[in-house]
Design a protein around this motif. Sequence first.
Motif, PDB file in Angstrom:
ATOM      1  N   ARG A  34       1.030  -1.274  -0.146  1.00 43.41           N
ATOM      2  CA  ARG A  34       0.029   0.040   0.017  1.00 43.41           C
ATOM      3  C   ARG A  34       0.807   1.211   0.008  1.00 43.41           C
ATOM      4  NH1 ARG A  34      -5.032   1.781   2.209  1.00 43.41           N
ATOM      5  NH2 ARG A  34      -5.131   4.092   1.634  1.00 43.41           N
ATOM      6  N   SER A  35       2.140   1.122   0.670  1.00 44.19           N
ATOM      7  CA  SER A  35       3.126   2.330   0.837  1.00 44.19           C
ATOM      8  C   SER A  35       3.248   2.987  -0.695  1.00 44.19           C
ATOM      9  CB  SER A  35       4.855   2.065   1.597  1.00 44.19           C
ATOM     10  OG  SER A  35       4.895   0.532   0.796  1.00 44.19           O
ATOM     11  N   GLY A  37       1.598   3.668  -2.936  1.00 45.21           N
ATOM     12  CA  GLY A  37      -0.078   4.100  -3.412  1.00 45.21           C
ATOM     13  C   GLY A  37      -0.410   3.488  -4.915  1.00 45.21           C
ATOM     14  N   TYR A  38      -1.678   3.433  -4.089  1.00 42.67           N
ATOM     15  CA  TYR A  38      -2.348   2.797  -4.848  1.00 42.67           C
ATOM     16  C   TYR A  38      -3.202   2.975  -6.152  1.00 42.67           C
ATOM     17  CZ  TYR A  38      -2.053  -2.093  -2.936  1.00 42.67           C
ATOM     18  OH  TYR A  38      -1.699  -3.728  -2.780  1.00 42.67           O
ATOM     19  N   GLY A  39      -3.606   5.269  -5.729  1.00 40.54           N
ATOM     20  CA  GLY A  39      -3.945   5.620  -6.703  1.00 40.54           C
ATOM     21  C   GLY A  39      -3.520   5.966  -8.226  1.00 40.54           C
ATOM     22  N   TYR A  88      -8.588   1.186  -1.409  1.00 44.01           N
ATOM     23  CA  TYR A  88      -7.910   2.002  -1.295  1.00 44.01           C
ATOM     24  C   TYR A  88      -7.263   2.783  -2.697  1.00 44.01           C
ATOM     25  CZ  TYR A  88      -6.166  -1.468   2.501  1.00 44.01           C
ATOM     26  OH  TYR A  88      -7.423  -2.445   3.789  1.00 44.01           O
ATOM     27  N   ALA A  89      -7.291   2.675  -3.366  1.00 48.18           N
ATOM     28  CA  ALA A  89      -7.317   2.702  -5.087  1.00 48.18           C
ATOM     29  C   ALA A  89      -8.101   4.545  -4.997  1.00 48.18           C
ATOM     30  CB  ALA A  89      -7.472   1.935  -5.998  1.00 48.18           C
ATOM     31  N   ASP A  92      -6.182   6.890  -2.363  1.00 48.79           N
ATOM     32  CA  ASP A  92      -5.360   7.156  -2.162  1.00 48.79           C
ATOM     33  C   ASP A  92      -5.002   8.253  -3.886  1.00 48.79           C
ATOM     34  OD1 ASP A  92      -4.496   5.429  -0.559  1.00 48.79           O
ATOM     35  OD2 ASP A  92      -3.392   3.741  -1.748  1.00 48.79           O
ATOM     36  N   ASN A 114     -13.568   3.550   5.163  1.00 49.91           N
ATOM     37  CA  ASN A 114     -12.000   3.875   5.156  1.00 49.91           C
ATOM     38  C   ASN A 114     -11.739   5.288   4.678  1.00 49.91           C
ATOM     39  OD1 ASN A 114      -9.327   1.697   4.417  1.00 49.91           O
ATOM     40  ND2 ASN A 114     -12.048   0.169   4.125  1.00 49.91           N
TER      41      ASN A 114
END
Length: 210
Positions: A34-35, A37-39, A88-89, A92, A114
């Motif tokens: 995740r670190s 950056g899932y964006g 997460y995506a 992020d 989240n």
Amino acid sequence: MEPIKIIDAPACPLPLANVDTDQLIPARFMKEPRSVGYGRFLLHDLRHDENGRPVAGFILNHPQADEAKTLVARRNFGAGSSREAAVYALVDFGFHCVIAPSFGDIFASNAVNNGLLPATVSEADAEALLAALGESPGPLRVDLEAQRIAIGELSVAFTIAPTWRTKLLNGWDDIDMTRQHAATIARFATRYASQRPWLDAGPPPLITRG
């Protein structure tokens, strides 16, 4: 989580139905931590062609997309597998809210946990919001307290489960939801213990060797 009360920022129109979690983040990217950056992986295969080049005209490739906090889509958003990485995506990338006529159940629950607001509107209102935005990001205001969405003169209502609304307004998780009843729980525990003193036998005796 950060509390959500009002989101007043550009919104991205995504006039697609049945956007599933595999589209939101293709499975091959979930091996990444995740670190990273899932964006960057959000809607990757719609944002890029088969050679990995950005698709001209796709909304997330618009120069103002990075400023957007809300995504407006059509029905059945977040259907498919239960992967939390889909949320997460979105988070992020910078989204705080997704507006759609319906959501995948597990996706919506993951979203709230989240800090992402899943705002449910009617199909007619979703189409009106998409028409008002056109083909580029535009200003949009989401008021969670009033449960209203506004673009210019257009104002529509949205729904959300009361418990989810409370969590998002306060930035609470499930533990915080329980903590709000701490005084009631403490009173019950005290009364229960006084009525059943035999349940508290104290610490076990210390056994020593002679």
